[in-house]
Write an enzyme that holds these catalytic residues in place. Structure first.
Site, PDB file in Angstrom:
ATOM      1  CD  GLU A 281      -8.899  -6.859 -25.466  1.00 17.58           C
ATOM      2  OE1 GLU A 281      -8.809  -7.604 -24.464  1.00 17.58           O
ATOM      3  OE2 GLU A 281      -9.992  -6.466 -25.913  1.00 17.58           O
ATOM      4  CG  HIS A 302      -1.290  12.745  -2.010  1.00 19.79           C
ATOM      5  ND1 HIS A 302      -0.632  13.511  -1.076  1.00 19.79           N
ATOM      6  CD2 HIS A 302      -2.143  13.585  -2.648  1.00 19.79           C
ATOM      7  CE1 HIS A 302      -1.079  14.764  -1.125  1.00 19.79           C
ATOM      8  NE2 HIS A 302      -2.002  14.832  -2.068  1.00 19.79           N
ATOM      9  CE  LYS A 414     -11.276 -14.108 -23.888  1.00 14.52           C
ATOM     10  NZ  LYS A 414     -12.126 -13.452 -24.903  1.00 14.52           N
TER      11      LYS A 414
END
Length: 446
Positions: A281, A302, A414
């Site tokens: 951000e 893994h 938003k």
């Protein structure tokens, strides 16, 4: 043991670090200006004395509760979760009887319903965290939990609510004033991803009996030199925060577009998620930046480690270790011959060996790597890590020529979400939304 950055495998000889090192004086001047003007409270922490008093006043109040339900998202939740996982791990283990922190950090009807079905409201304090007081994901949960508390506790509902928001304005500040709800401020100019060592993260830490003084003291070990009004370029150039910033910027210049955060301190794995928001951000702007990739040792050896080792050569790595992790039980002596190499050795030695092997393998595979080696895994060291990575991120952004303190692209999503919910205004966003939804779609069943 000391806290160390090991630069041995950082590939410094292939990077143009000198170009950034030459800018240390300019960066020092900018730090002096920004800290002097009060625009970097992450480093200056001017709120610390008042916050400590506020937290001391809250301690008896919080002791009344067995559960804390934290309503927050992004920077309002990631730091608190990292601290809880690191220093209150018993909550995730069998037989837990102590206090519990629950974090509602998503629009998740299943989880919110489960909290209301299972948490005893009289023993639960609800902490709502939103600097602006207008974060709909958080405030939306607040509306619903508020009604639940009213139904279950009647007129006493506000006694079980705590708000962390702007000191003077916003919807939540209005709620605090209207209903007498306890409230602590988010300091001005302190963005969510930099806020863990404010009331945002320290209220949950206090609830879980963490050493708040040690967390803040650790951060100050890094921040105080950077916030010194007399900071010189020479002093700044000698800090590990500036060196990390120069390394990060130089890596991006060379096409390293991913930054792995590989945590070989299992209880600190959630700091990888906190770092991912901080780095992404702050630096992902104007077509620039590198993608943070949290990874957990040894688990991700893994899974994604194959890509790290043998995929596109565009990855660098911050490698977090702590040699003083507990040994745990010893392996039995009567193991089959194929496992003879661990007979009688402490279980904890395995993660040290795995970490060393992975670190060496990454370096041999061409991944520039800096090891962040913590002398211990206590709260002072956690505060120091938070201070180091936050400061390095800010400085990296400045060296890149972008603002590491805003997040303009996030706001578009938003606004479009609010348009979808038919919020007032937003005519342009509603037009874009209509065009998107009415477009011919290529949809195929699978």
């Amino acid at each position: 043991m000391s806290d160390i950055l090991d630069w041995t495998n950082a590939d410094l000889d292939t990077l143009d670090m000198a170009a950034y090192a030459a800018r240390a004086e300019t960066m020092a001047a900018r730090l002096r200006e920004e800290t002097g003007a009060g625009r970097l409270p992450f480093l200056t922490m001017p709120y610390e004395a008042a916050l400590k008093k506020q937290l001391a006043d809250l301690e008896g109040y919080l002791d009344r509760f067995e559960h804390m339900l934290l309503l927050g998202i992004g920077g309002s939740a990631l730091g608190a979760r990292a601290l809880q996982k690191a220093f209150h791990p018993s909550q995730d283990r069998p037989g837990h009887r102590g206090k519990s922190l629950w974090i509602a950090d998503n629009v998740d009807a299943y989880a919110l319903t489960a909290y209301m079905d299972s948490l005893p409201p009289e023993k639960t304090v609800v902490v709502t965290v939103s600097k602006s007081g207008g974060t709909i994901e958080t405030v939306g949960q607040y509306f619903i939990i508020k009604e639940w508390m009213k139904e279950r506790l009647g007129d006493a509902w506000a006694d079980n609510m705590l708000l962390v928001t702007d000191a003077e304005k916003g919807f939540l500040r209005g709620e605090a004033d209207a209903y007498g709800i306890k409230a602590l401020p988010v300091p001005d100019n302190l963005g969510g991803r930099y806020s863990v060592l404010s009331a945002v993260g320290l209220i949950p830490a206090l609830f879980l009996s963490m050493d708040i003084d040690a967390l803040l003291a650790g951060a100050r070990e890094v921040a105080d030199v950077l916030a010194d009004p007399a900071l010189s370029g020479e002093t700044l150039a000698g800090t590990q925060a500036f060196r990390l910033a120069a390394w990060g910027a130089a890596l991006m210049d060379k096409g390293f577009t991913e930054m792995i955060f590989f945590a070989y301190i299992p209880l600190w794995a959630s700091f990888g998620d906190w770092f991912a928001q901080l780095w992404a951000e702050s630096l992902g702007k104007e077509g620039k930046g590198s993608q943070p990739v949290p990874a957990v040792g040894v688990t991700d050896q893994h899974s994604v480690n194959q890509m790290f080792m043998d995929g596109v050569r565009n990855k660098a790595c911050l490698f977090l270790t702590c040699p003083s992790l507990p040994d745990g039980p010893d392996f039995p002596e009567d193991l089959p011959d194929q496992f003879a190499y661990v007979r009688g050795k402490p279980f904890g030695e395995l993660i040290r060996a795995e970490g060393l092997g992975t670190r060496m393998a990454l370096s041999r595979s061409g991944v520039p790597l800096v090891e962040i080696r913590m002398g211990a895994d206590g709260p002072r060291q956690a505060g120091k890590l938070i201070g180091l990575l936050g400061a390095a991120t800010i400085l990296t952004g400045w060296l890149m020529g972008i603002n590491p303190l805003d997040q303009p692209a996030v706001e578009l999503g938003k606004r479009l979400a609010k348009a979808r919910m038919d919020a007032d205004g937003l005519a342009e966003e509603k037009a874009h939304l209509a065009a998107f939804l009415n477009a011919n779609r290529d949809e195929r069943e699978f």
